[in-house]
Design a protein around this motif. Structure first.
Motif, PDB file in Angstrom:
ATOM      1  N   LEU A 178       0.864  -1.177   0.000  1.00 61.39           N
ATOM      2  CA  LEU A 178       0.000   0.000   0.000  1.00 61.39           C
ATOM      3  C   LEU A 178       0.899   1.225   0.000  1.00 61.39           C
ATOM      4  N   GLU A 179       0.885   1.937  -1.095  1.00 60.40           N
ATOM      5  CA  GLU A 179       1.739   3.115  -1.255  1.00 60.40           C
ATOM      6  C   GLU A 179       0.862   4.360  -1.343  1.00 60.40           C
ATOM      7  N   VAL A 180       1.121   5.327  -0.478  1.00 63.29           N
ATOM      8  CA  VAL A 180       0.387   6.589  -0.525  1.00 63.29           C
ATOM      9  C   VAL A 180       1.396   7.738  -0.482  1.00 63.29           C
ATOM     10  N   ARG A 181       1.109   8.776  -1.245  1.00 61.53           N
ATOM     11  CA  ARG A 181       1.998   9.945  -1.309  1.00 61.53           C
ATOM     12  C   ARG A 181       1.142  11.212  -1.291  1.00 61.53           C
ATOM     13  N   ARG A 182       1.551  12.155  -0.518  1.00 59.33           N
ATOM     14  CA  ARG A 182       0.836  13.421  -0.476  1.00 59.33           C
ATOM     15  C   ARG A 182       1.463  14.400  -1.464  1.00 59.33           C
ATOM     16  N   VAL A 183       0.654  15.317  -1.956  1.00 59.87           N
ATOM     17  CA  VAL A 183       1.147  16.371  -2.833  1.00 59.87           C
ATOM     18  C   VAL A 183       2.039  17.300  -2.019  1.00 59.87           C
ATOM     19  N   LYS A 184       3.193  17.629  -2.565  1.00 59.96           N
ATOM     20  CA  LYS A 184       4.172  18.419  -1.815  1.00 59.96           C
ATOM     21  C   LYS A 184       3.633  19.777  -1.401  1.00 59.96           C
ATOM     22  N   ASP A 185       3.086  20.506  -2.344  1.00 65.68           N
ATOM     23  CA  ASP A 185       2.617  21.862  -2.054  1.00 65.68           C
ATOM     24  C   ASP A 185       1.167  21.980  -2.514  1.00 65.68           C
ATOM     25  N   VAL A 186       0.230  21.782  -1.583  1.00 61.04           N
ATOM     26  CA  VAL A 186      -1.185  21.787  -1.953  1.00 61.04           C
ATOM     27  C   VAL A 186      -1.665  23.181  -2.355  1.00 61.04           C
ATOM     28  N   ARG A 187      -0.923  24.219  -1.967  1.00 59.52           N
ATOM     29  CA  ARG A 187      -1.349  25.578  -2.324  1.00 59.52           C
ATOM     30  C   ARG A 187      -1.219  25.834  -3.822  1.00 59.52           C
ATOM     31  N   LYS A 188      -0.389  25.046  -4.496  1.00 58.97           N
ATOM     32  CA  LYS A 188      -0.189  25.227  -5.934  1.00 58.97           C
ATOM     33  C   LYS A 188      -1.147  24.389  -6.775  1.00 58.97           C
ATOM     34  N   ARG A 189      -1.904  23.523  -6.120  1.00 57.95           N
ATOM     35  CA  ARG A 189      -2.813  22.649  -6.870  1.00 57.95           C
ATOM     36  C   ARG A 189      -4.075  23.398  -7.297  1.00 57.95           C
ATOM     37  N   ARG A 190      -4.660  22.943  -8.391  1.00 60.74           N
ATOM     38  CA  ARG A 190      -5.963  23.468  -8.793  1.00 60.74           C
ATOM     39  C   ARG A 190      -7.035  22.870  -7.896  1.00 60.74           C
ATOM     40  N   ARG A 191      -8.200  23.490  -7.896  1.00 59.40           N
ATOM     41  CA  ARG A 191      -9.264  23.064  -6.992  1.00 59.40           C
ATOM     42  C   ARG A 191      -9.709  21.632  -7.251  1.00 59.40           C
ATOM     43  N   ASP A 192      -9.600  21.159  -8.504  1.00 61.80           N
ATOM     44  CA  ASP A 192     -10.075  19.818  -8.826  1.00 61.80           C
ATOM     45  C   ASP A 192      -8.969  18.767  -8.752  1.00 61.80           C
ATOM     46  N   GLU A 193      -7.773  19.158  -8.346  1.00 62.52           N
ATOM     47  CA  GLU A 193      -6.669  18.211  -8.277  1.00 62.52           C
ATOM     48  C   GLU A 193      -6.589  17.560  -6.892  1.00 62.52           C
ATOM     49  N   PRO A 194      -6.057  16.330  -6.806  1.00 60.36           N
ATOM     50  CA  PRO A 194      -5.993  15.629  -5.520  1.00 60.36           C
ATOM     51  C   PRO A 194      -4.916  16.188  -4.607  1.00 60.36           C
ATOM     52  N   VAL A 195      -5.029  15.856  -3.323  1.00 57.52           N
ATOM     53  CA  VAL A 195      -3.997  16.221  -2.358  1.00 57.52           C
ATOM     54  C   VAL A 195      -3.116  15.015  -2.025  1.00 57.52           C
ATOM     55  N   GLY A 196      -3.500  13.852  -2.532  1.00 60.68           N
ATOM     56  CA  GLY A 196      -2.710  12.646  -2.311  1.00 60.68           C
ATOM     57  C   GLY A 196      -3.048  11.593  -3.348  1.00 60.68           C
ATOM     58  N   HIS A 197      -2.130  10.665  -3.564  1.00 58.09           N
ATOM     59  CA  HIS A 197      -2.371   9.586  -4.527  1.00 58.09           C
ATOM     60  C   HIS A 197      -1.520   8.393  -4.134  1.00 58.09           C
ATOM     61  N   GLY A 198      -1.801   7.259  -4.739  1.00 57.71           N
ATOM     62  CA  GLY A 198      -1.043   6.064  -4.394  1.00 57.71           C
ATOM     63  C   GLY A 198      -1.571   4.842  -5.112  1.00 57.71           C
ATOM     64  N   SER A 199      -1.223   3.675  -4.599  1.00 57.64           N
ATOM     65  CA  SER A 199      -1.656   2.418  -5.215  1.00 57.64           C
ATOM     66  C   SER A 199      -1.767   1.338  -4.145  1.00 57.64           C
ATOM     67  N   LEU A 200      -2.669   0.408  -4.393  1.00 60.55           N
ATOM     68  CA  LEU A 200      -2.890  -0.737  -3.511  1.00 60.55           C
ATOM     69  C   LEU A 200      -2.733  -2.005  -4.334  1.00 60.55           C
ATOM     70  N   VAL A 201      -1.901  -2.935  -3.842  1.00 62.73           N
ATOM     71  CA  VAL A 201      -1.705  -4.221  -4.517  1.00 62.73           C
ATOM     72  C   VAL A 201      -2.090  -5.332  -3.547  1.00 62.73           C
ATOM     73  N   ILE A 202      -2.987  -6.202  -3.974  1.00 63.35           N
ATOM     74  CA  ILE A 202      -3.431  -7.340  -3.155  1.00 63.35           C
ATOM     75  C   ILE A 202      -2.942  -8.610  -3.828  1.00 63.35           C
ATOM     76  N   ARG A 203      -2.103  -9.357  -3.117  1.00 60.92           N
ATOM     77  CA  ARG A 203      -1.467 -10.545  -3.697  1.00 60.92           C
ATOM     78  C   ARG A 203      -2.009 -11.845  -3.116  1.00 60.92           C
ATOM     79  N   ASP A 204      -2.459 -11.824  -1.882  1.00 62.55           N
ATOM     80  CA  ASP A 204      -2.969 -13.037  -1.240  1.00 62.55           C
ATOM     81  C   ASP A 204      -4.441 -13.201  -1.595  1.00 62.55           C
TER      82      ASP A 204
END
Length: 345
Positions: free
Chosen positions: A72-98
């Motif tokens: 489970l990898e999650v990353r936050r946006v470095k500078d949220v003040r520079k993001r547009r209103r419709d852009e996320p503040v974080g993103h990542g990925s989930l991998v299920i192997r079992d």
């Protein structure tokens, strides 16, 4: 090797493609986090986000999932003040192997038929597997998260490249309505697979080089069927395209492989085996969560056209006043682009 094992393999069954390489099933979701209030400018706490998601997977699903921290990898946006209103503040990925719990959820008849290699058992399991993946996406997509007193909304989706049925629908619509293709006459069907994010050293000649070898790569993918063309190149942009924090990545870690099969059937079975799986190598703890797609743009056809155009320019120069400046021999290879080799079976 016959294509039958790939065509009839269970979606939860590991598929060996080489003495040391195995395709193993997994489910992958891409995650994005938006603030419930679009004007919110505070950064999301990635540690709290990860903990909340792991708790949800363990306690809020019909079949609890225990996901290792590294899947489970999650990353936050470095500078949220520079993001547009419709852009996320974080993103990542989930991998299920079992995914072993899905085997126990089938009826005894379907399980017995699969044990005996029955097509009906595999078909039932494929339907069960597809239903569970839809259920997982529905449970996670649009989920509310309250982190540090601030409300966020999670978006979760499965990449089209991780669904074989989705990929097949995509290429069938493309050839039905686009009226384009790479096949030689008759019905137009895809025959070329594009793989990105593969570890270069896994396709190299041992004790010779860490660079991927054309010969080794051809030998590995011949497992799926007869190959018409193949191309292997470094893929240094793979990590940088997905993550803004990868400026310091060492080059040459990943490679891009393009494989054109002689028959659409071999392409079909290879794509079915590659979709929704990761690559493991014996003796390594690394799992390669590559990206797979099919060639819409005529990679090898365009490569030949570029080569012919370049050759034509050279011929034109040689017949002009600057003939003495044109080398008499032009190598088939260049450091910038290597022409894909053509193999005959």
């Amino acid at each position: 090797m016959s294509s039958k094992p790939f065509d009839s393999a269970s979606p939860l069954e590991p598929i060996p493609i080489d003495a040391s390489l195995t395709l193993v099933p997994r489910v992958r979701l891409t995650l994005t986090v938006h603030p419930a209030n679009p004007s919110h400018t505070s950064s999301v706490d990635d540690w709290q986000l990860k903990k909340a998601l792991l708790d949800f997977l363990r306690s809020s699903l019909a079949a609890p999932l225990s996901v290792p921290d590294g899947d489970l990898e999650v990353r936050r946006v470095k500078d949220v003040r520079k993001r547009r209103r419709d852009e996320p503040v974080g993103h990542g990925s989930l991998v299920i192997r079992d995914l072993g719990f899905l085997k126990g959820s089938r009826g005894s008849r379907a399980a017995a038929e699969e044990e005996e290699g029955g097509e009906e058992g595999v078909r039932v399991l494929e339907e069960k597997y597809a239903d569970w993946k839809r259920y997982l996406v529905e449970k996670m997509n649009g989920m509310d998260l309250v982190l540090g007193g601030v409300k966020f909304v999670l978006s979760a989706e499965m990449p089209v490249s991780d669904s074989f049925e989705g990929m097949r629908k995509e290429w069938e619509e493309f050839y039905a309505f686009g009226n384009r293709g790479n096949s030689r006459g008759g019905r137009q069907e895809p025959d070329t697979i594009v793989l990105r994010g593969l570890p270069s050293r896994w396709f190299a000649e041992p004790r010779v080089s860490s660079k991927p070898s054309m010969l080794v790569t051809h030998t590995i993918f011949s497992t799926f069927g007869s190959i018409r063309n193949i191309s292997v190149a470094d893929d240094d942009d793979f990590g940088r395209e997905r993550d803004e924090d990868t400026d310091g990545l060492v080059s040459g870690l990943h490679c891009k492989i393009v494989v054109q099969f002689e028959k659409h059937r071999d392409f079909h079975n290879a794509m079915k085996a590659l979709c929704g799986r990761s690559l493991e190598k014996q003796g390594s703890r690394l799992r390669a969560d590559y990206e797979v797609s099919w060639d819409k743009d005529g990679f090898f056809r365009n490569s030949r056209s570029e080569t012919q155009e370049k050759s034509g320019r050279m011929t034109s120069l040689a017949s002009g006043p600057y003939r003495s400046e044109v080398p008499k021999h032009i190598s088939r290879y260049s450091p910038e682009r290597t022409r894909p080799k053509r193999f005959r079976e």
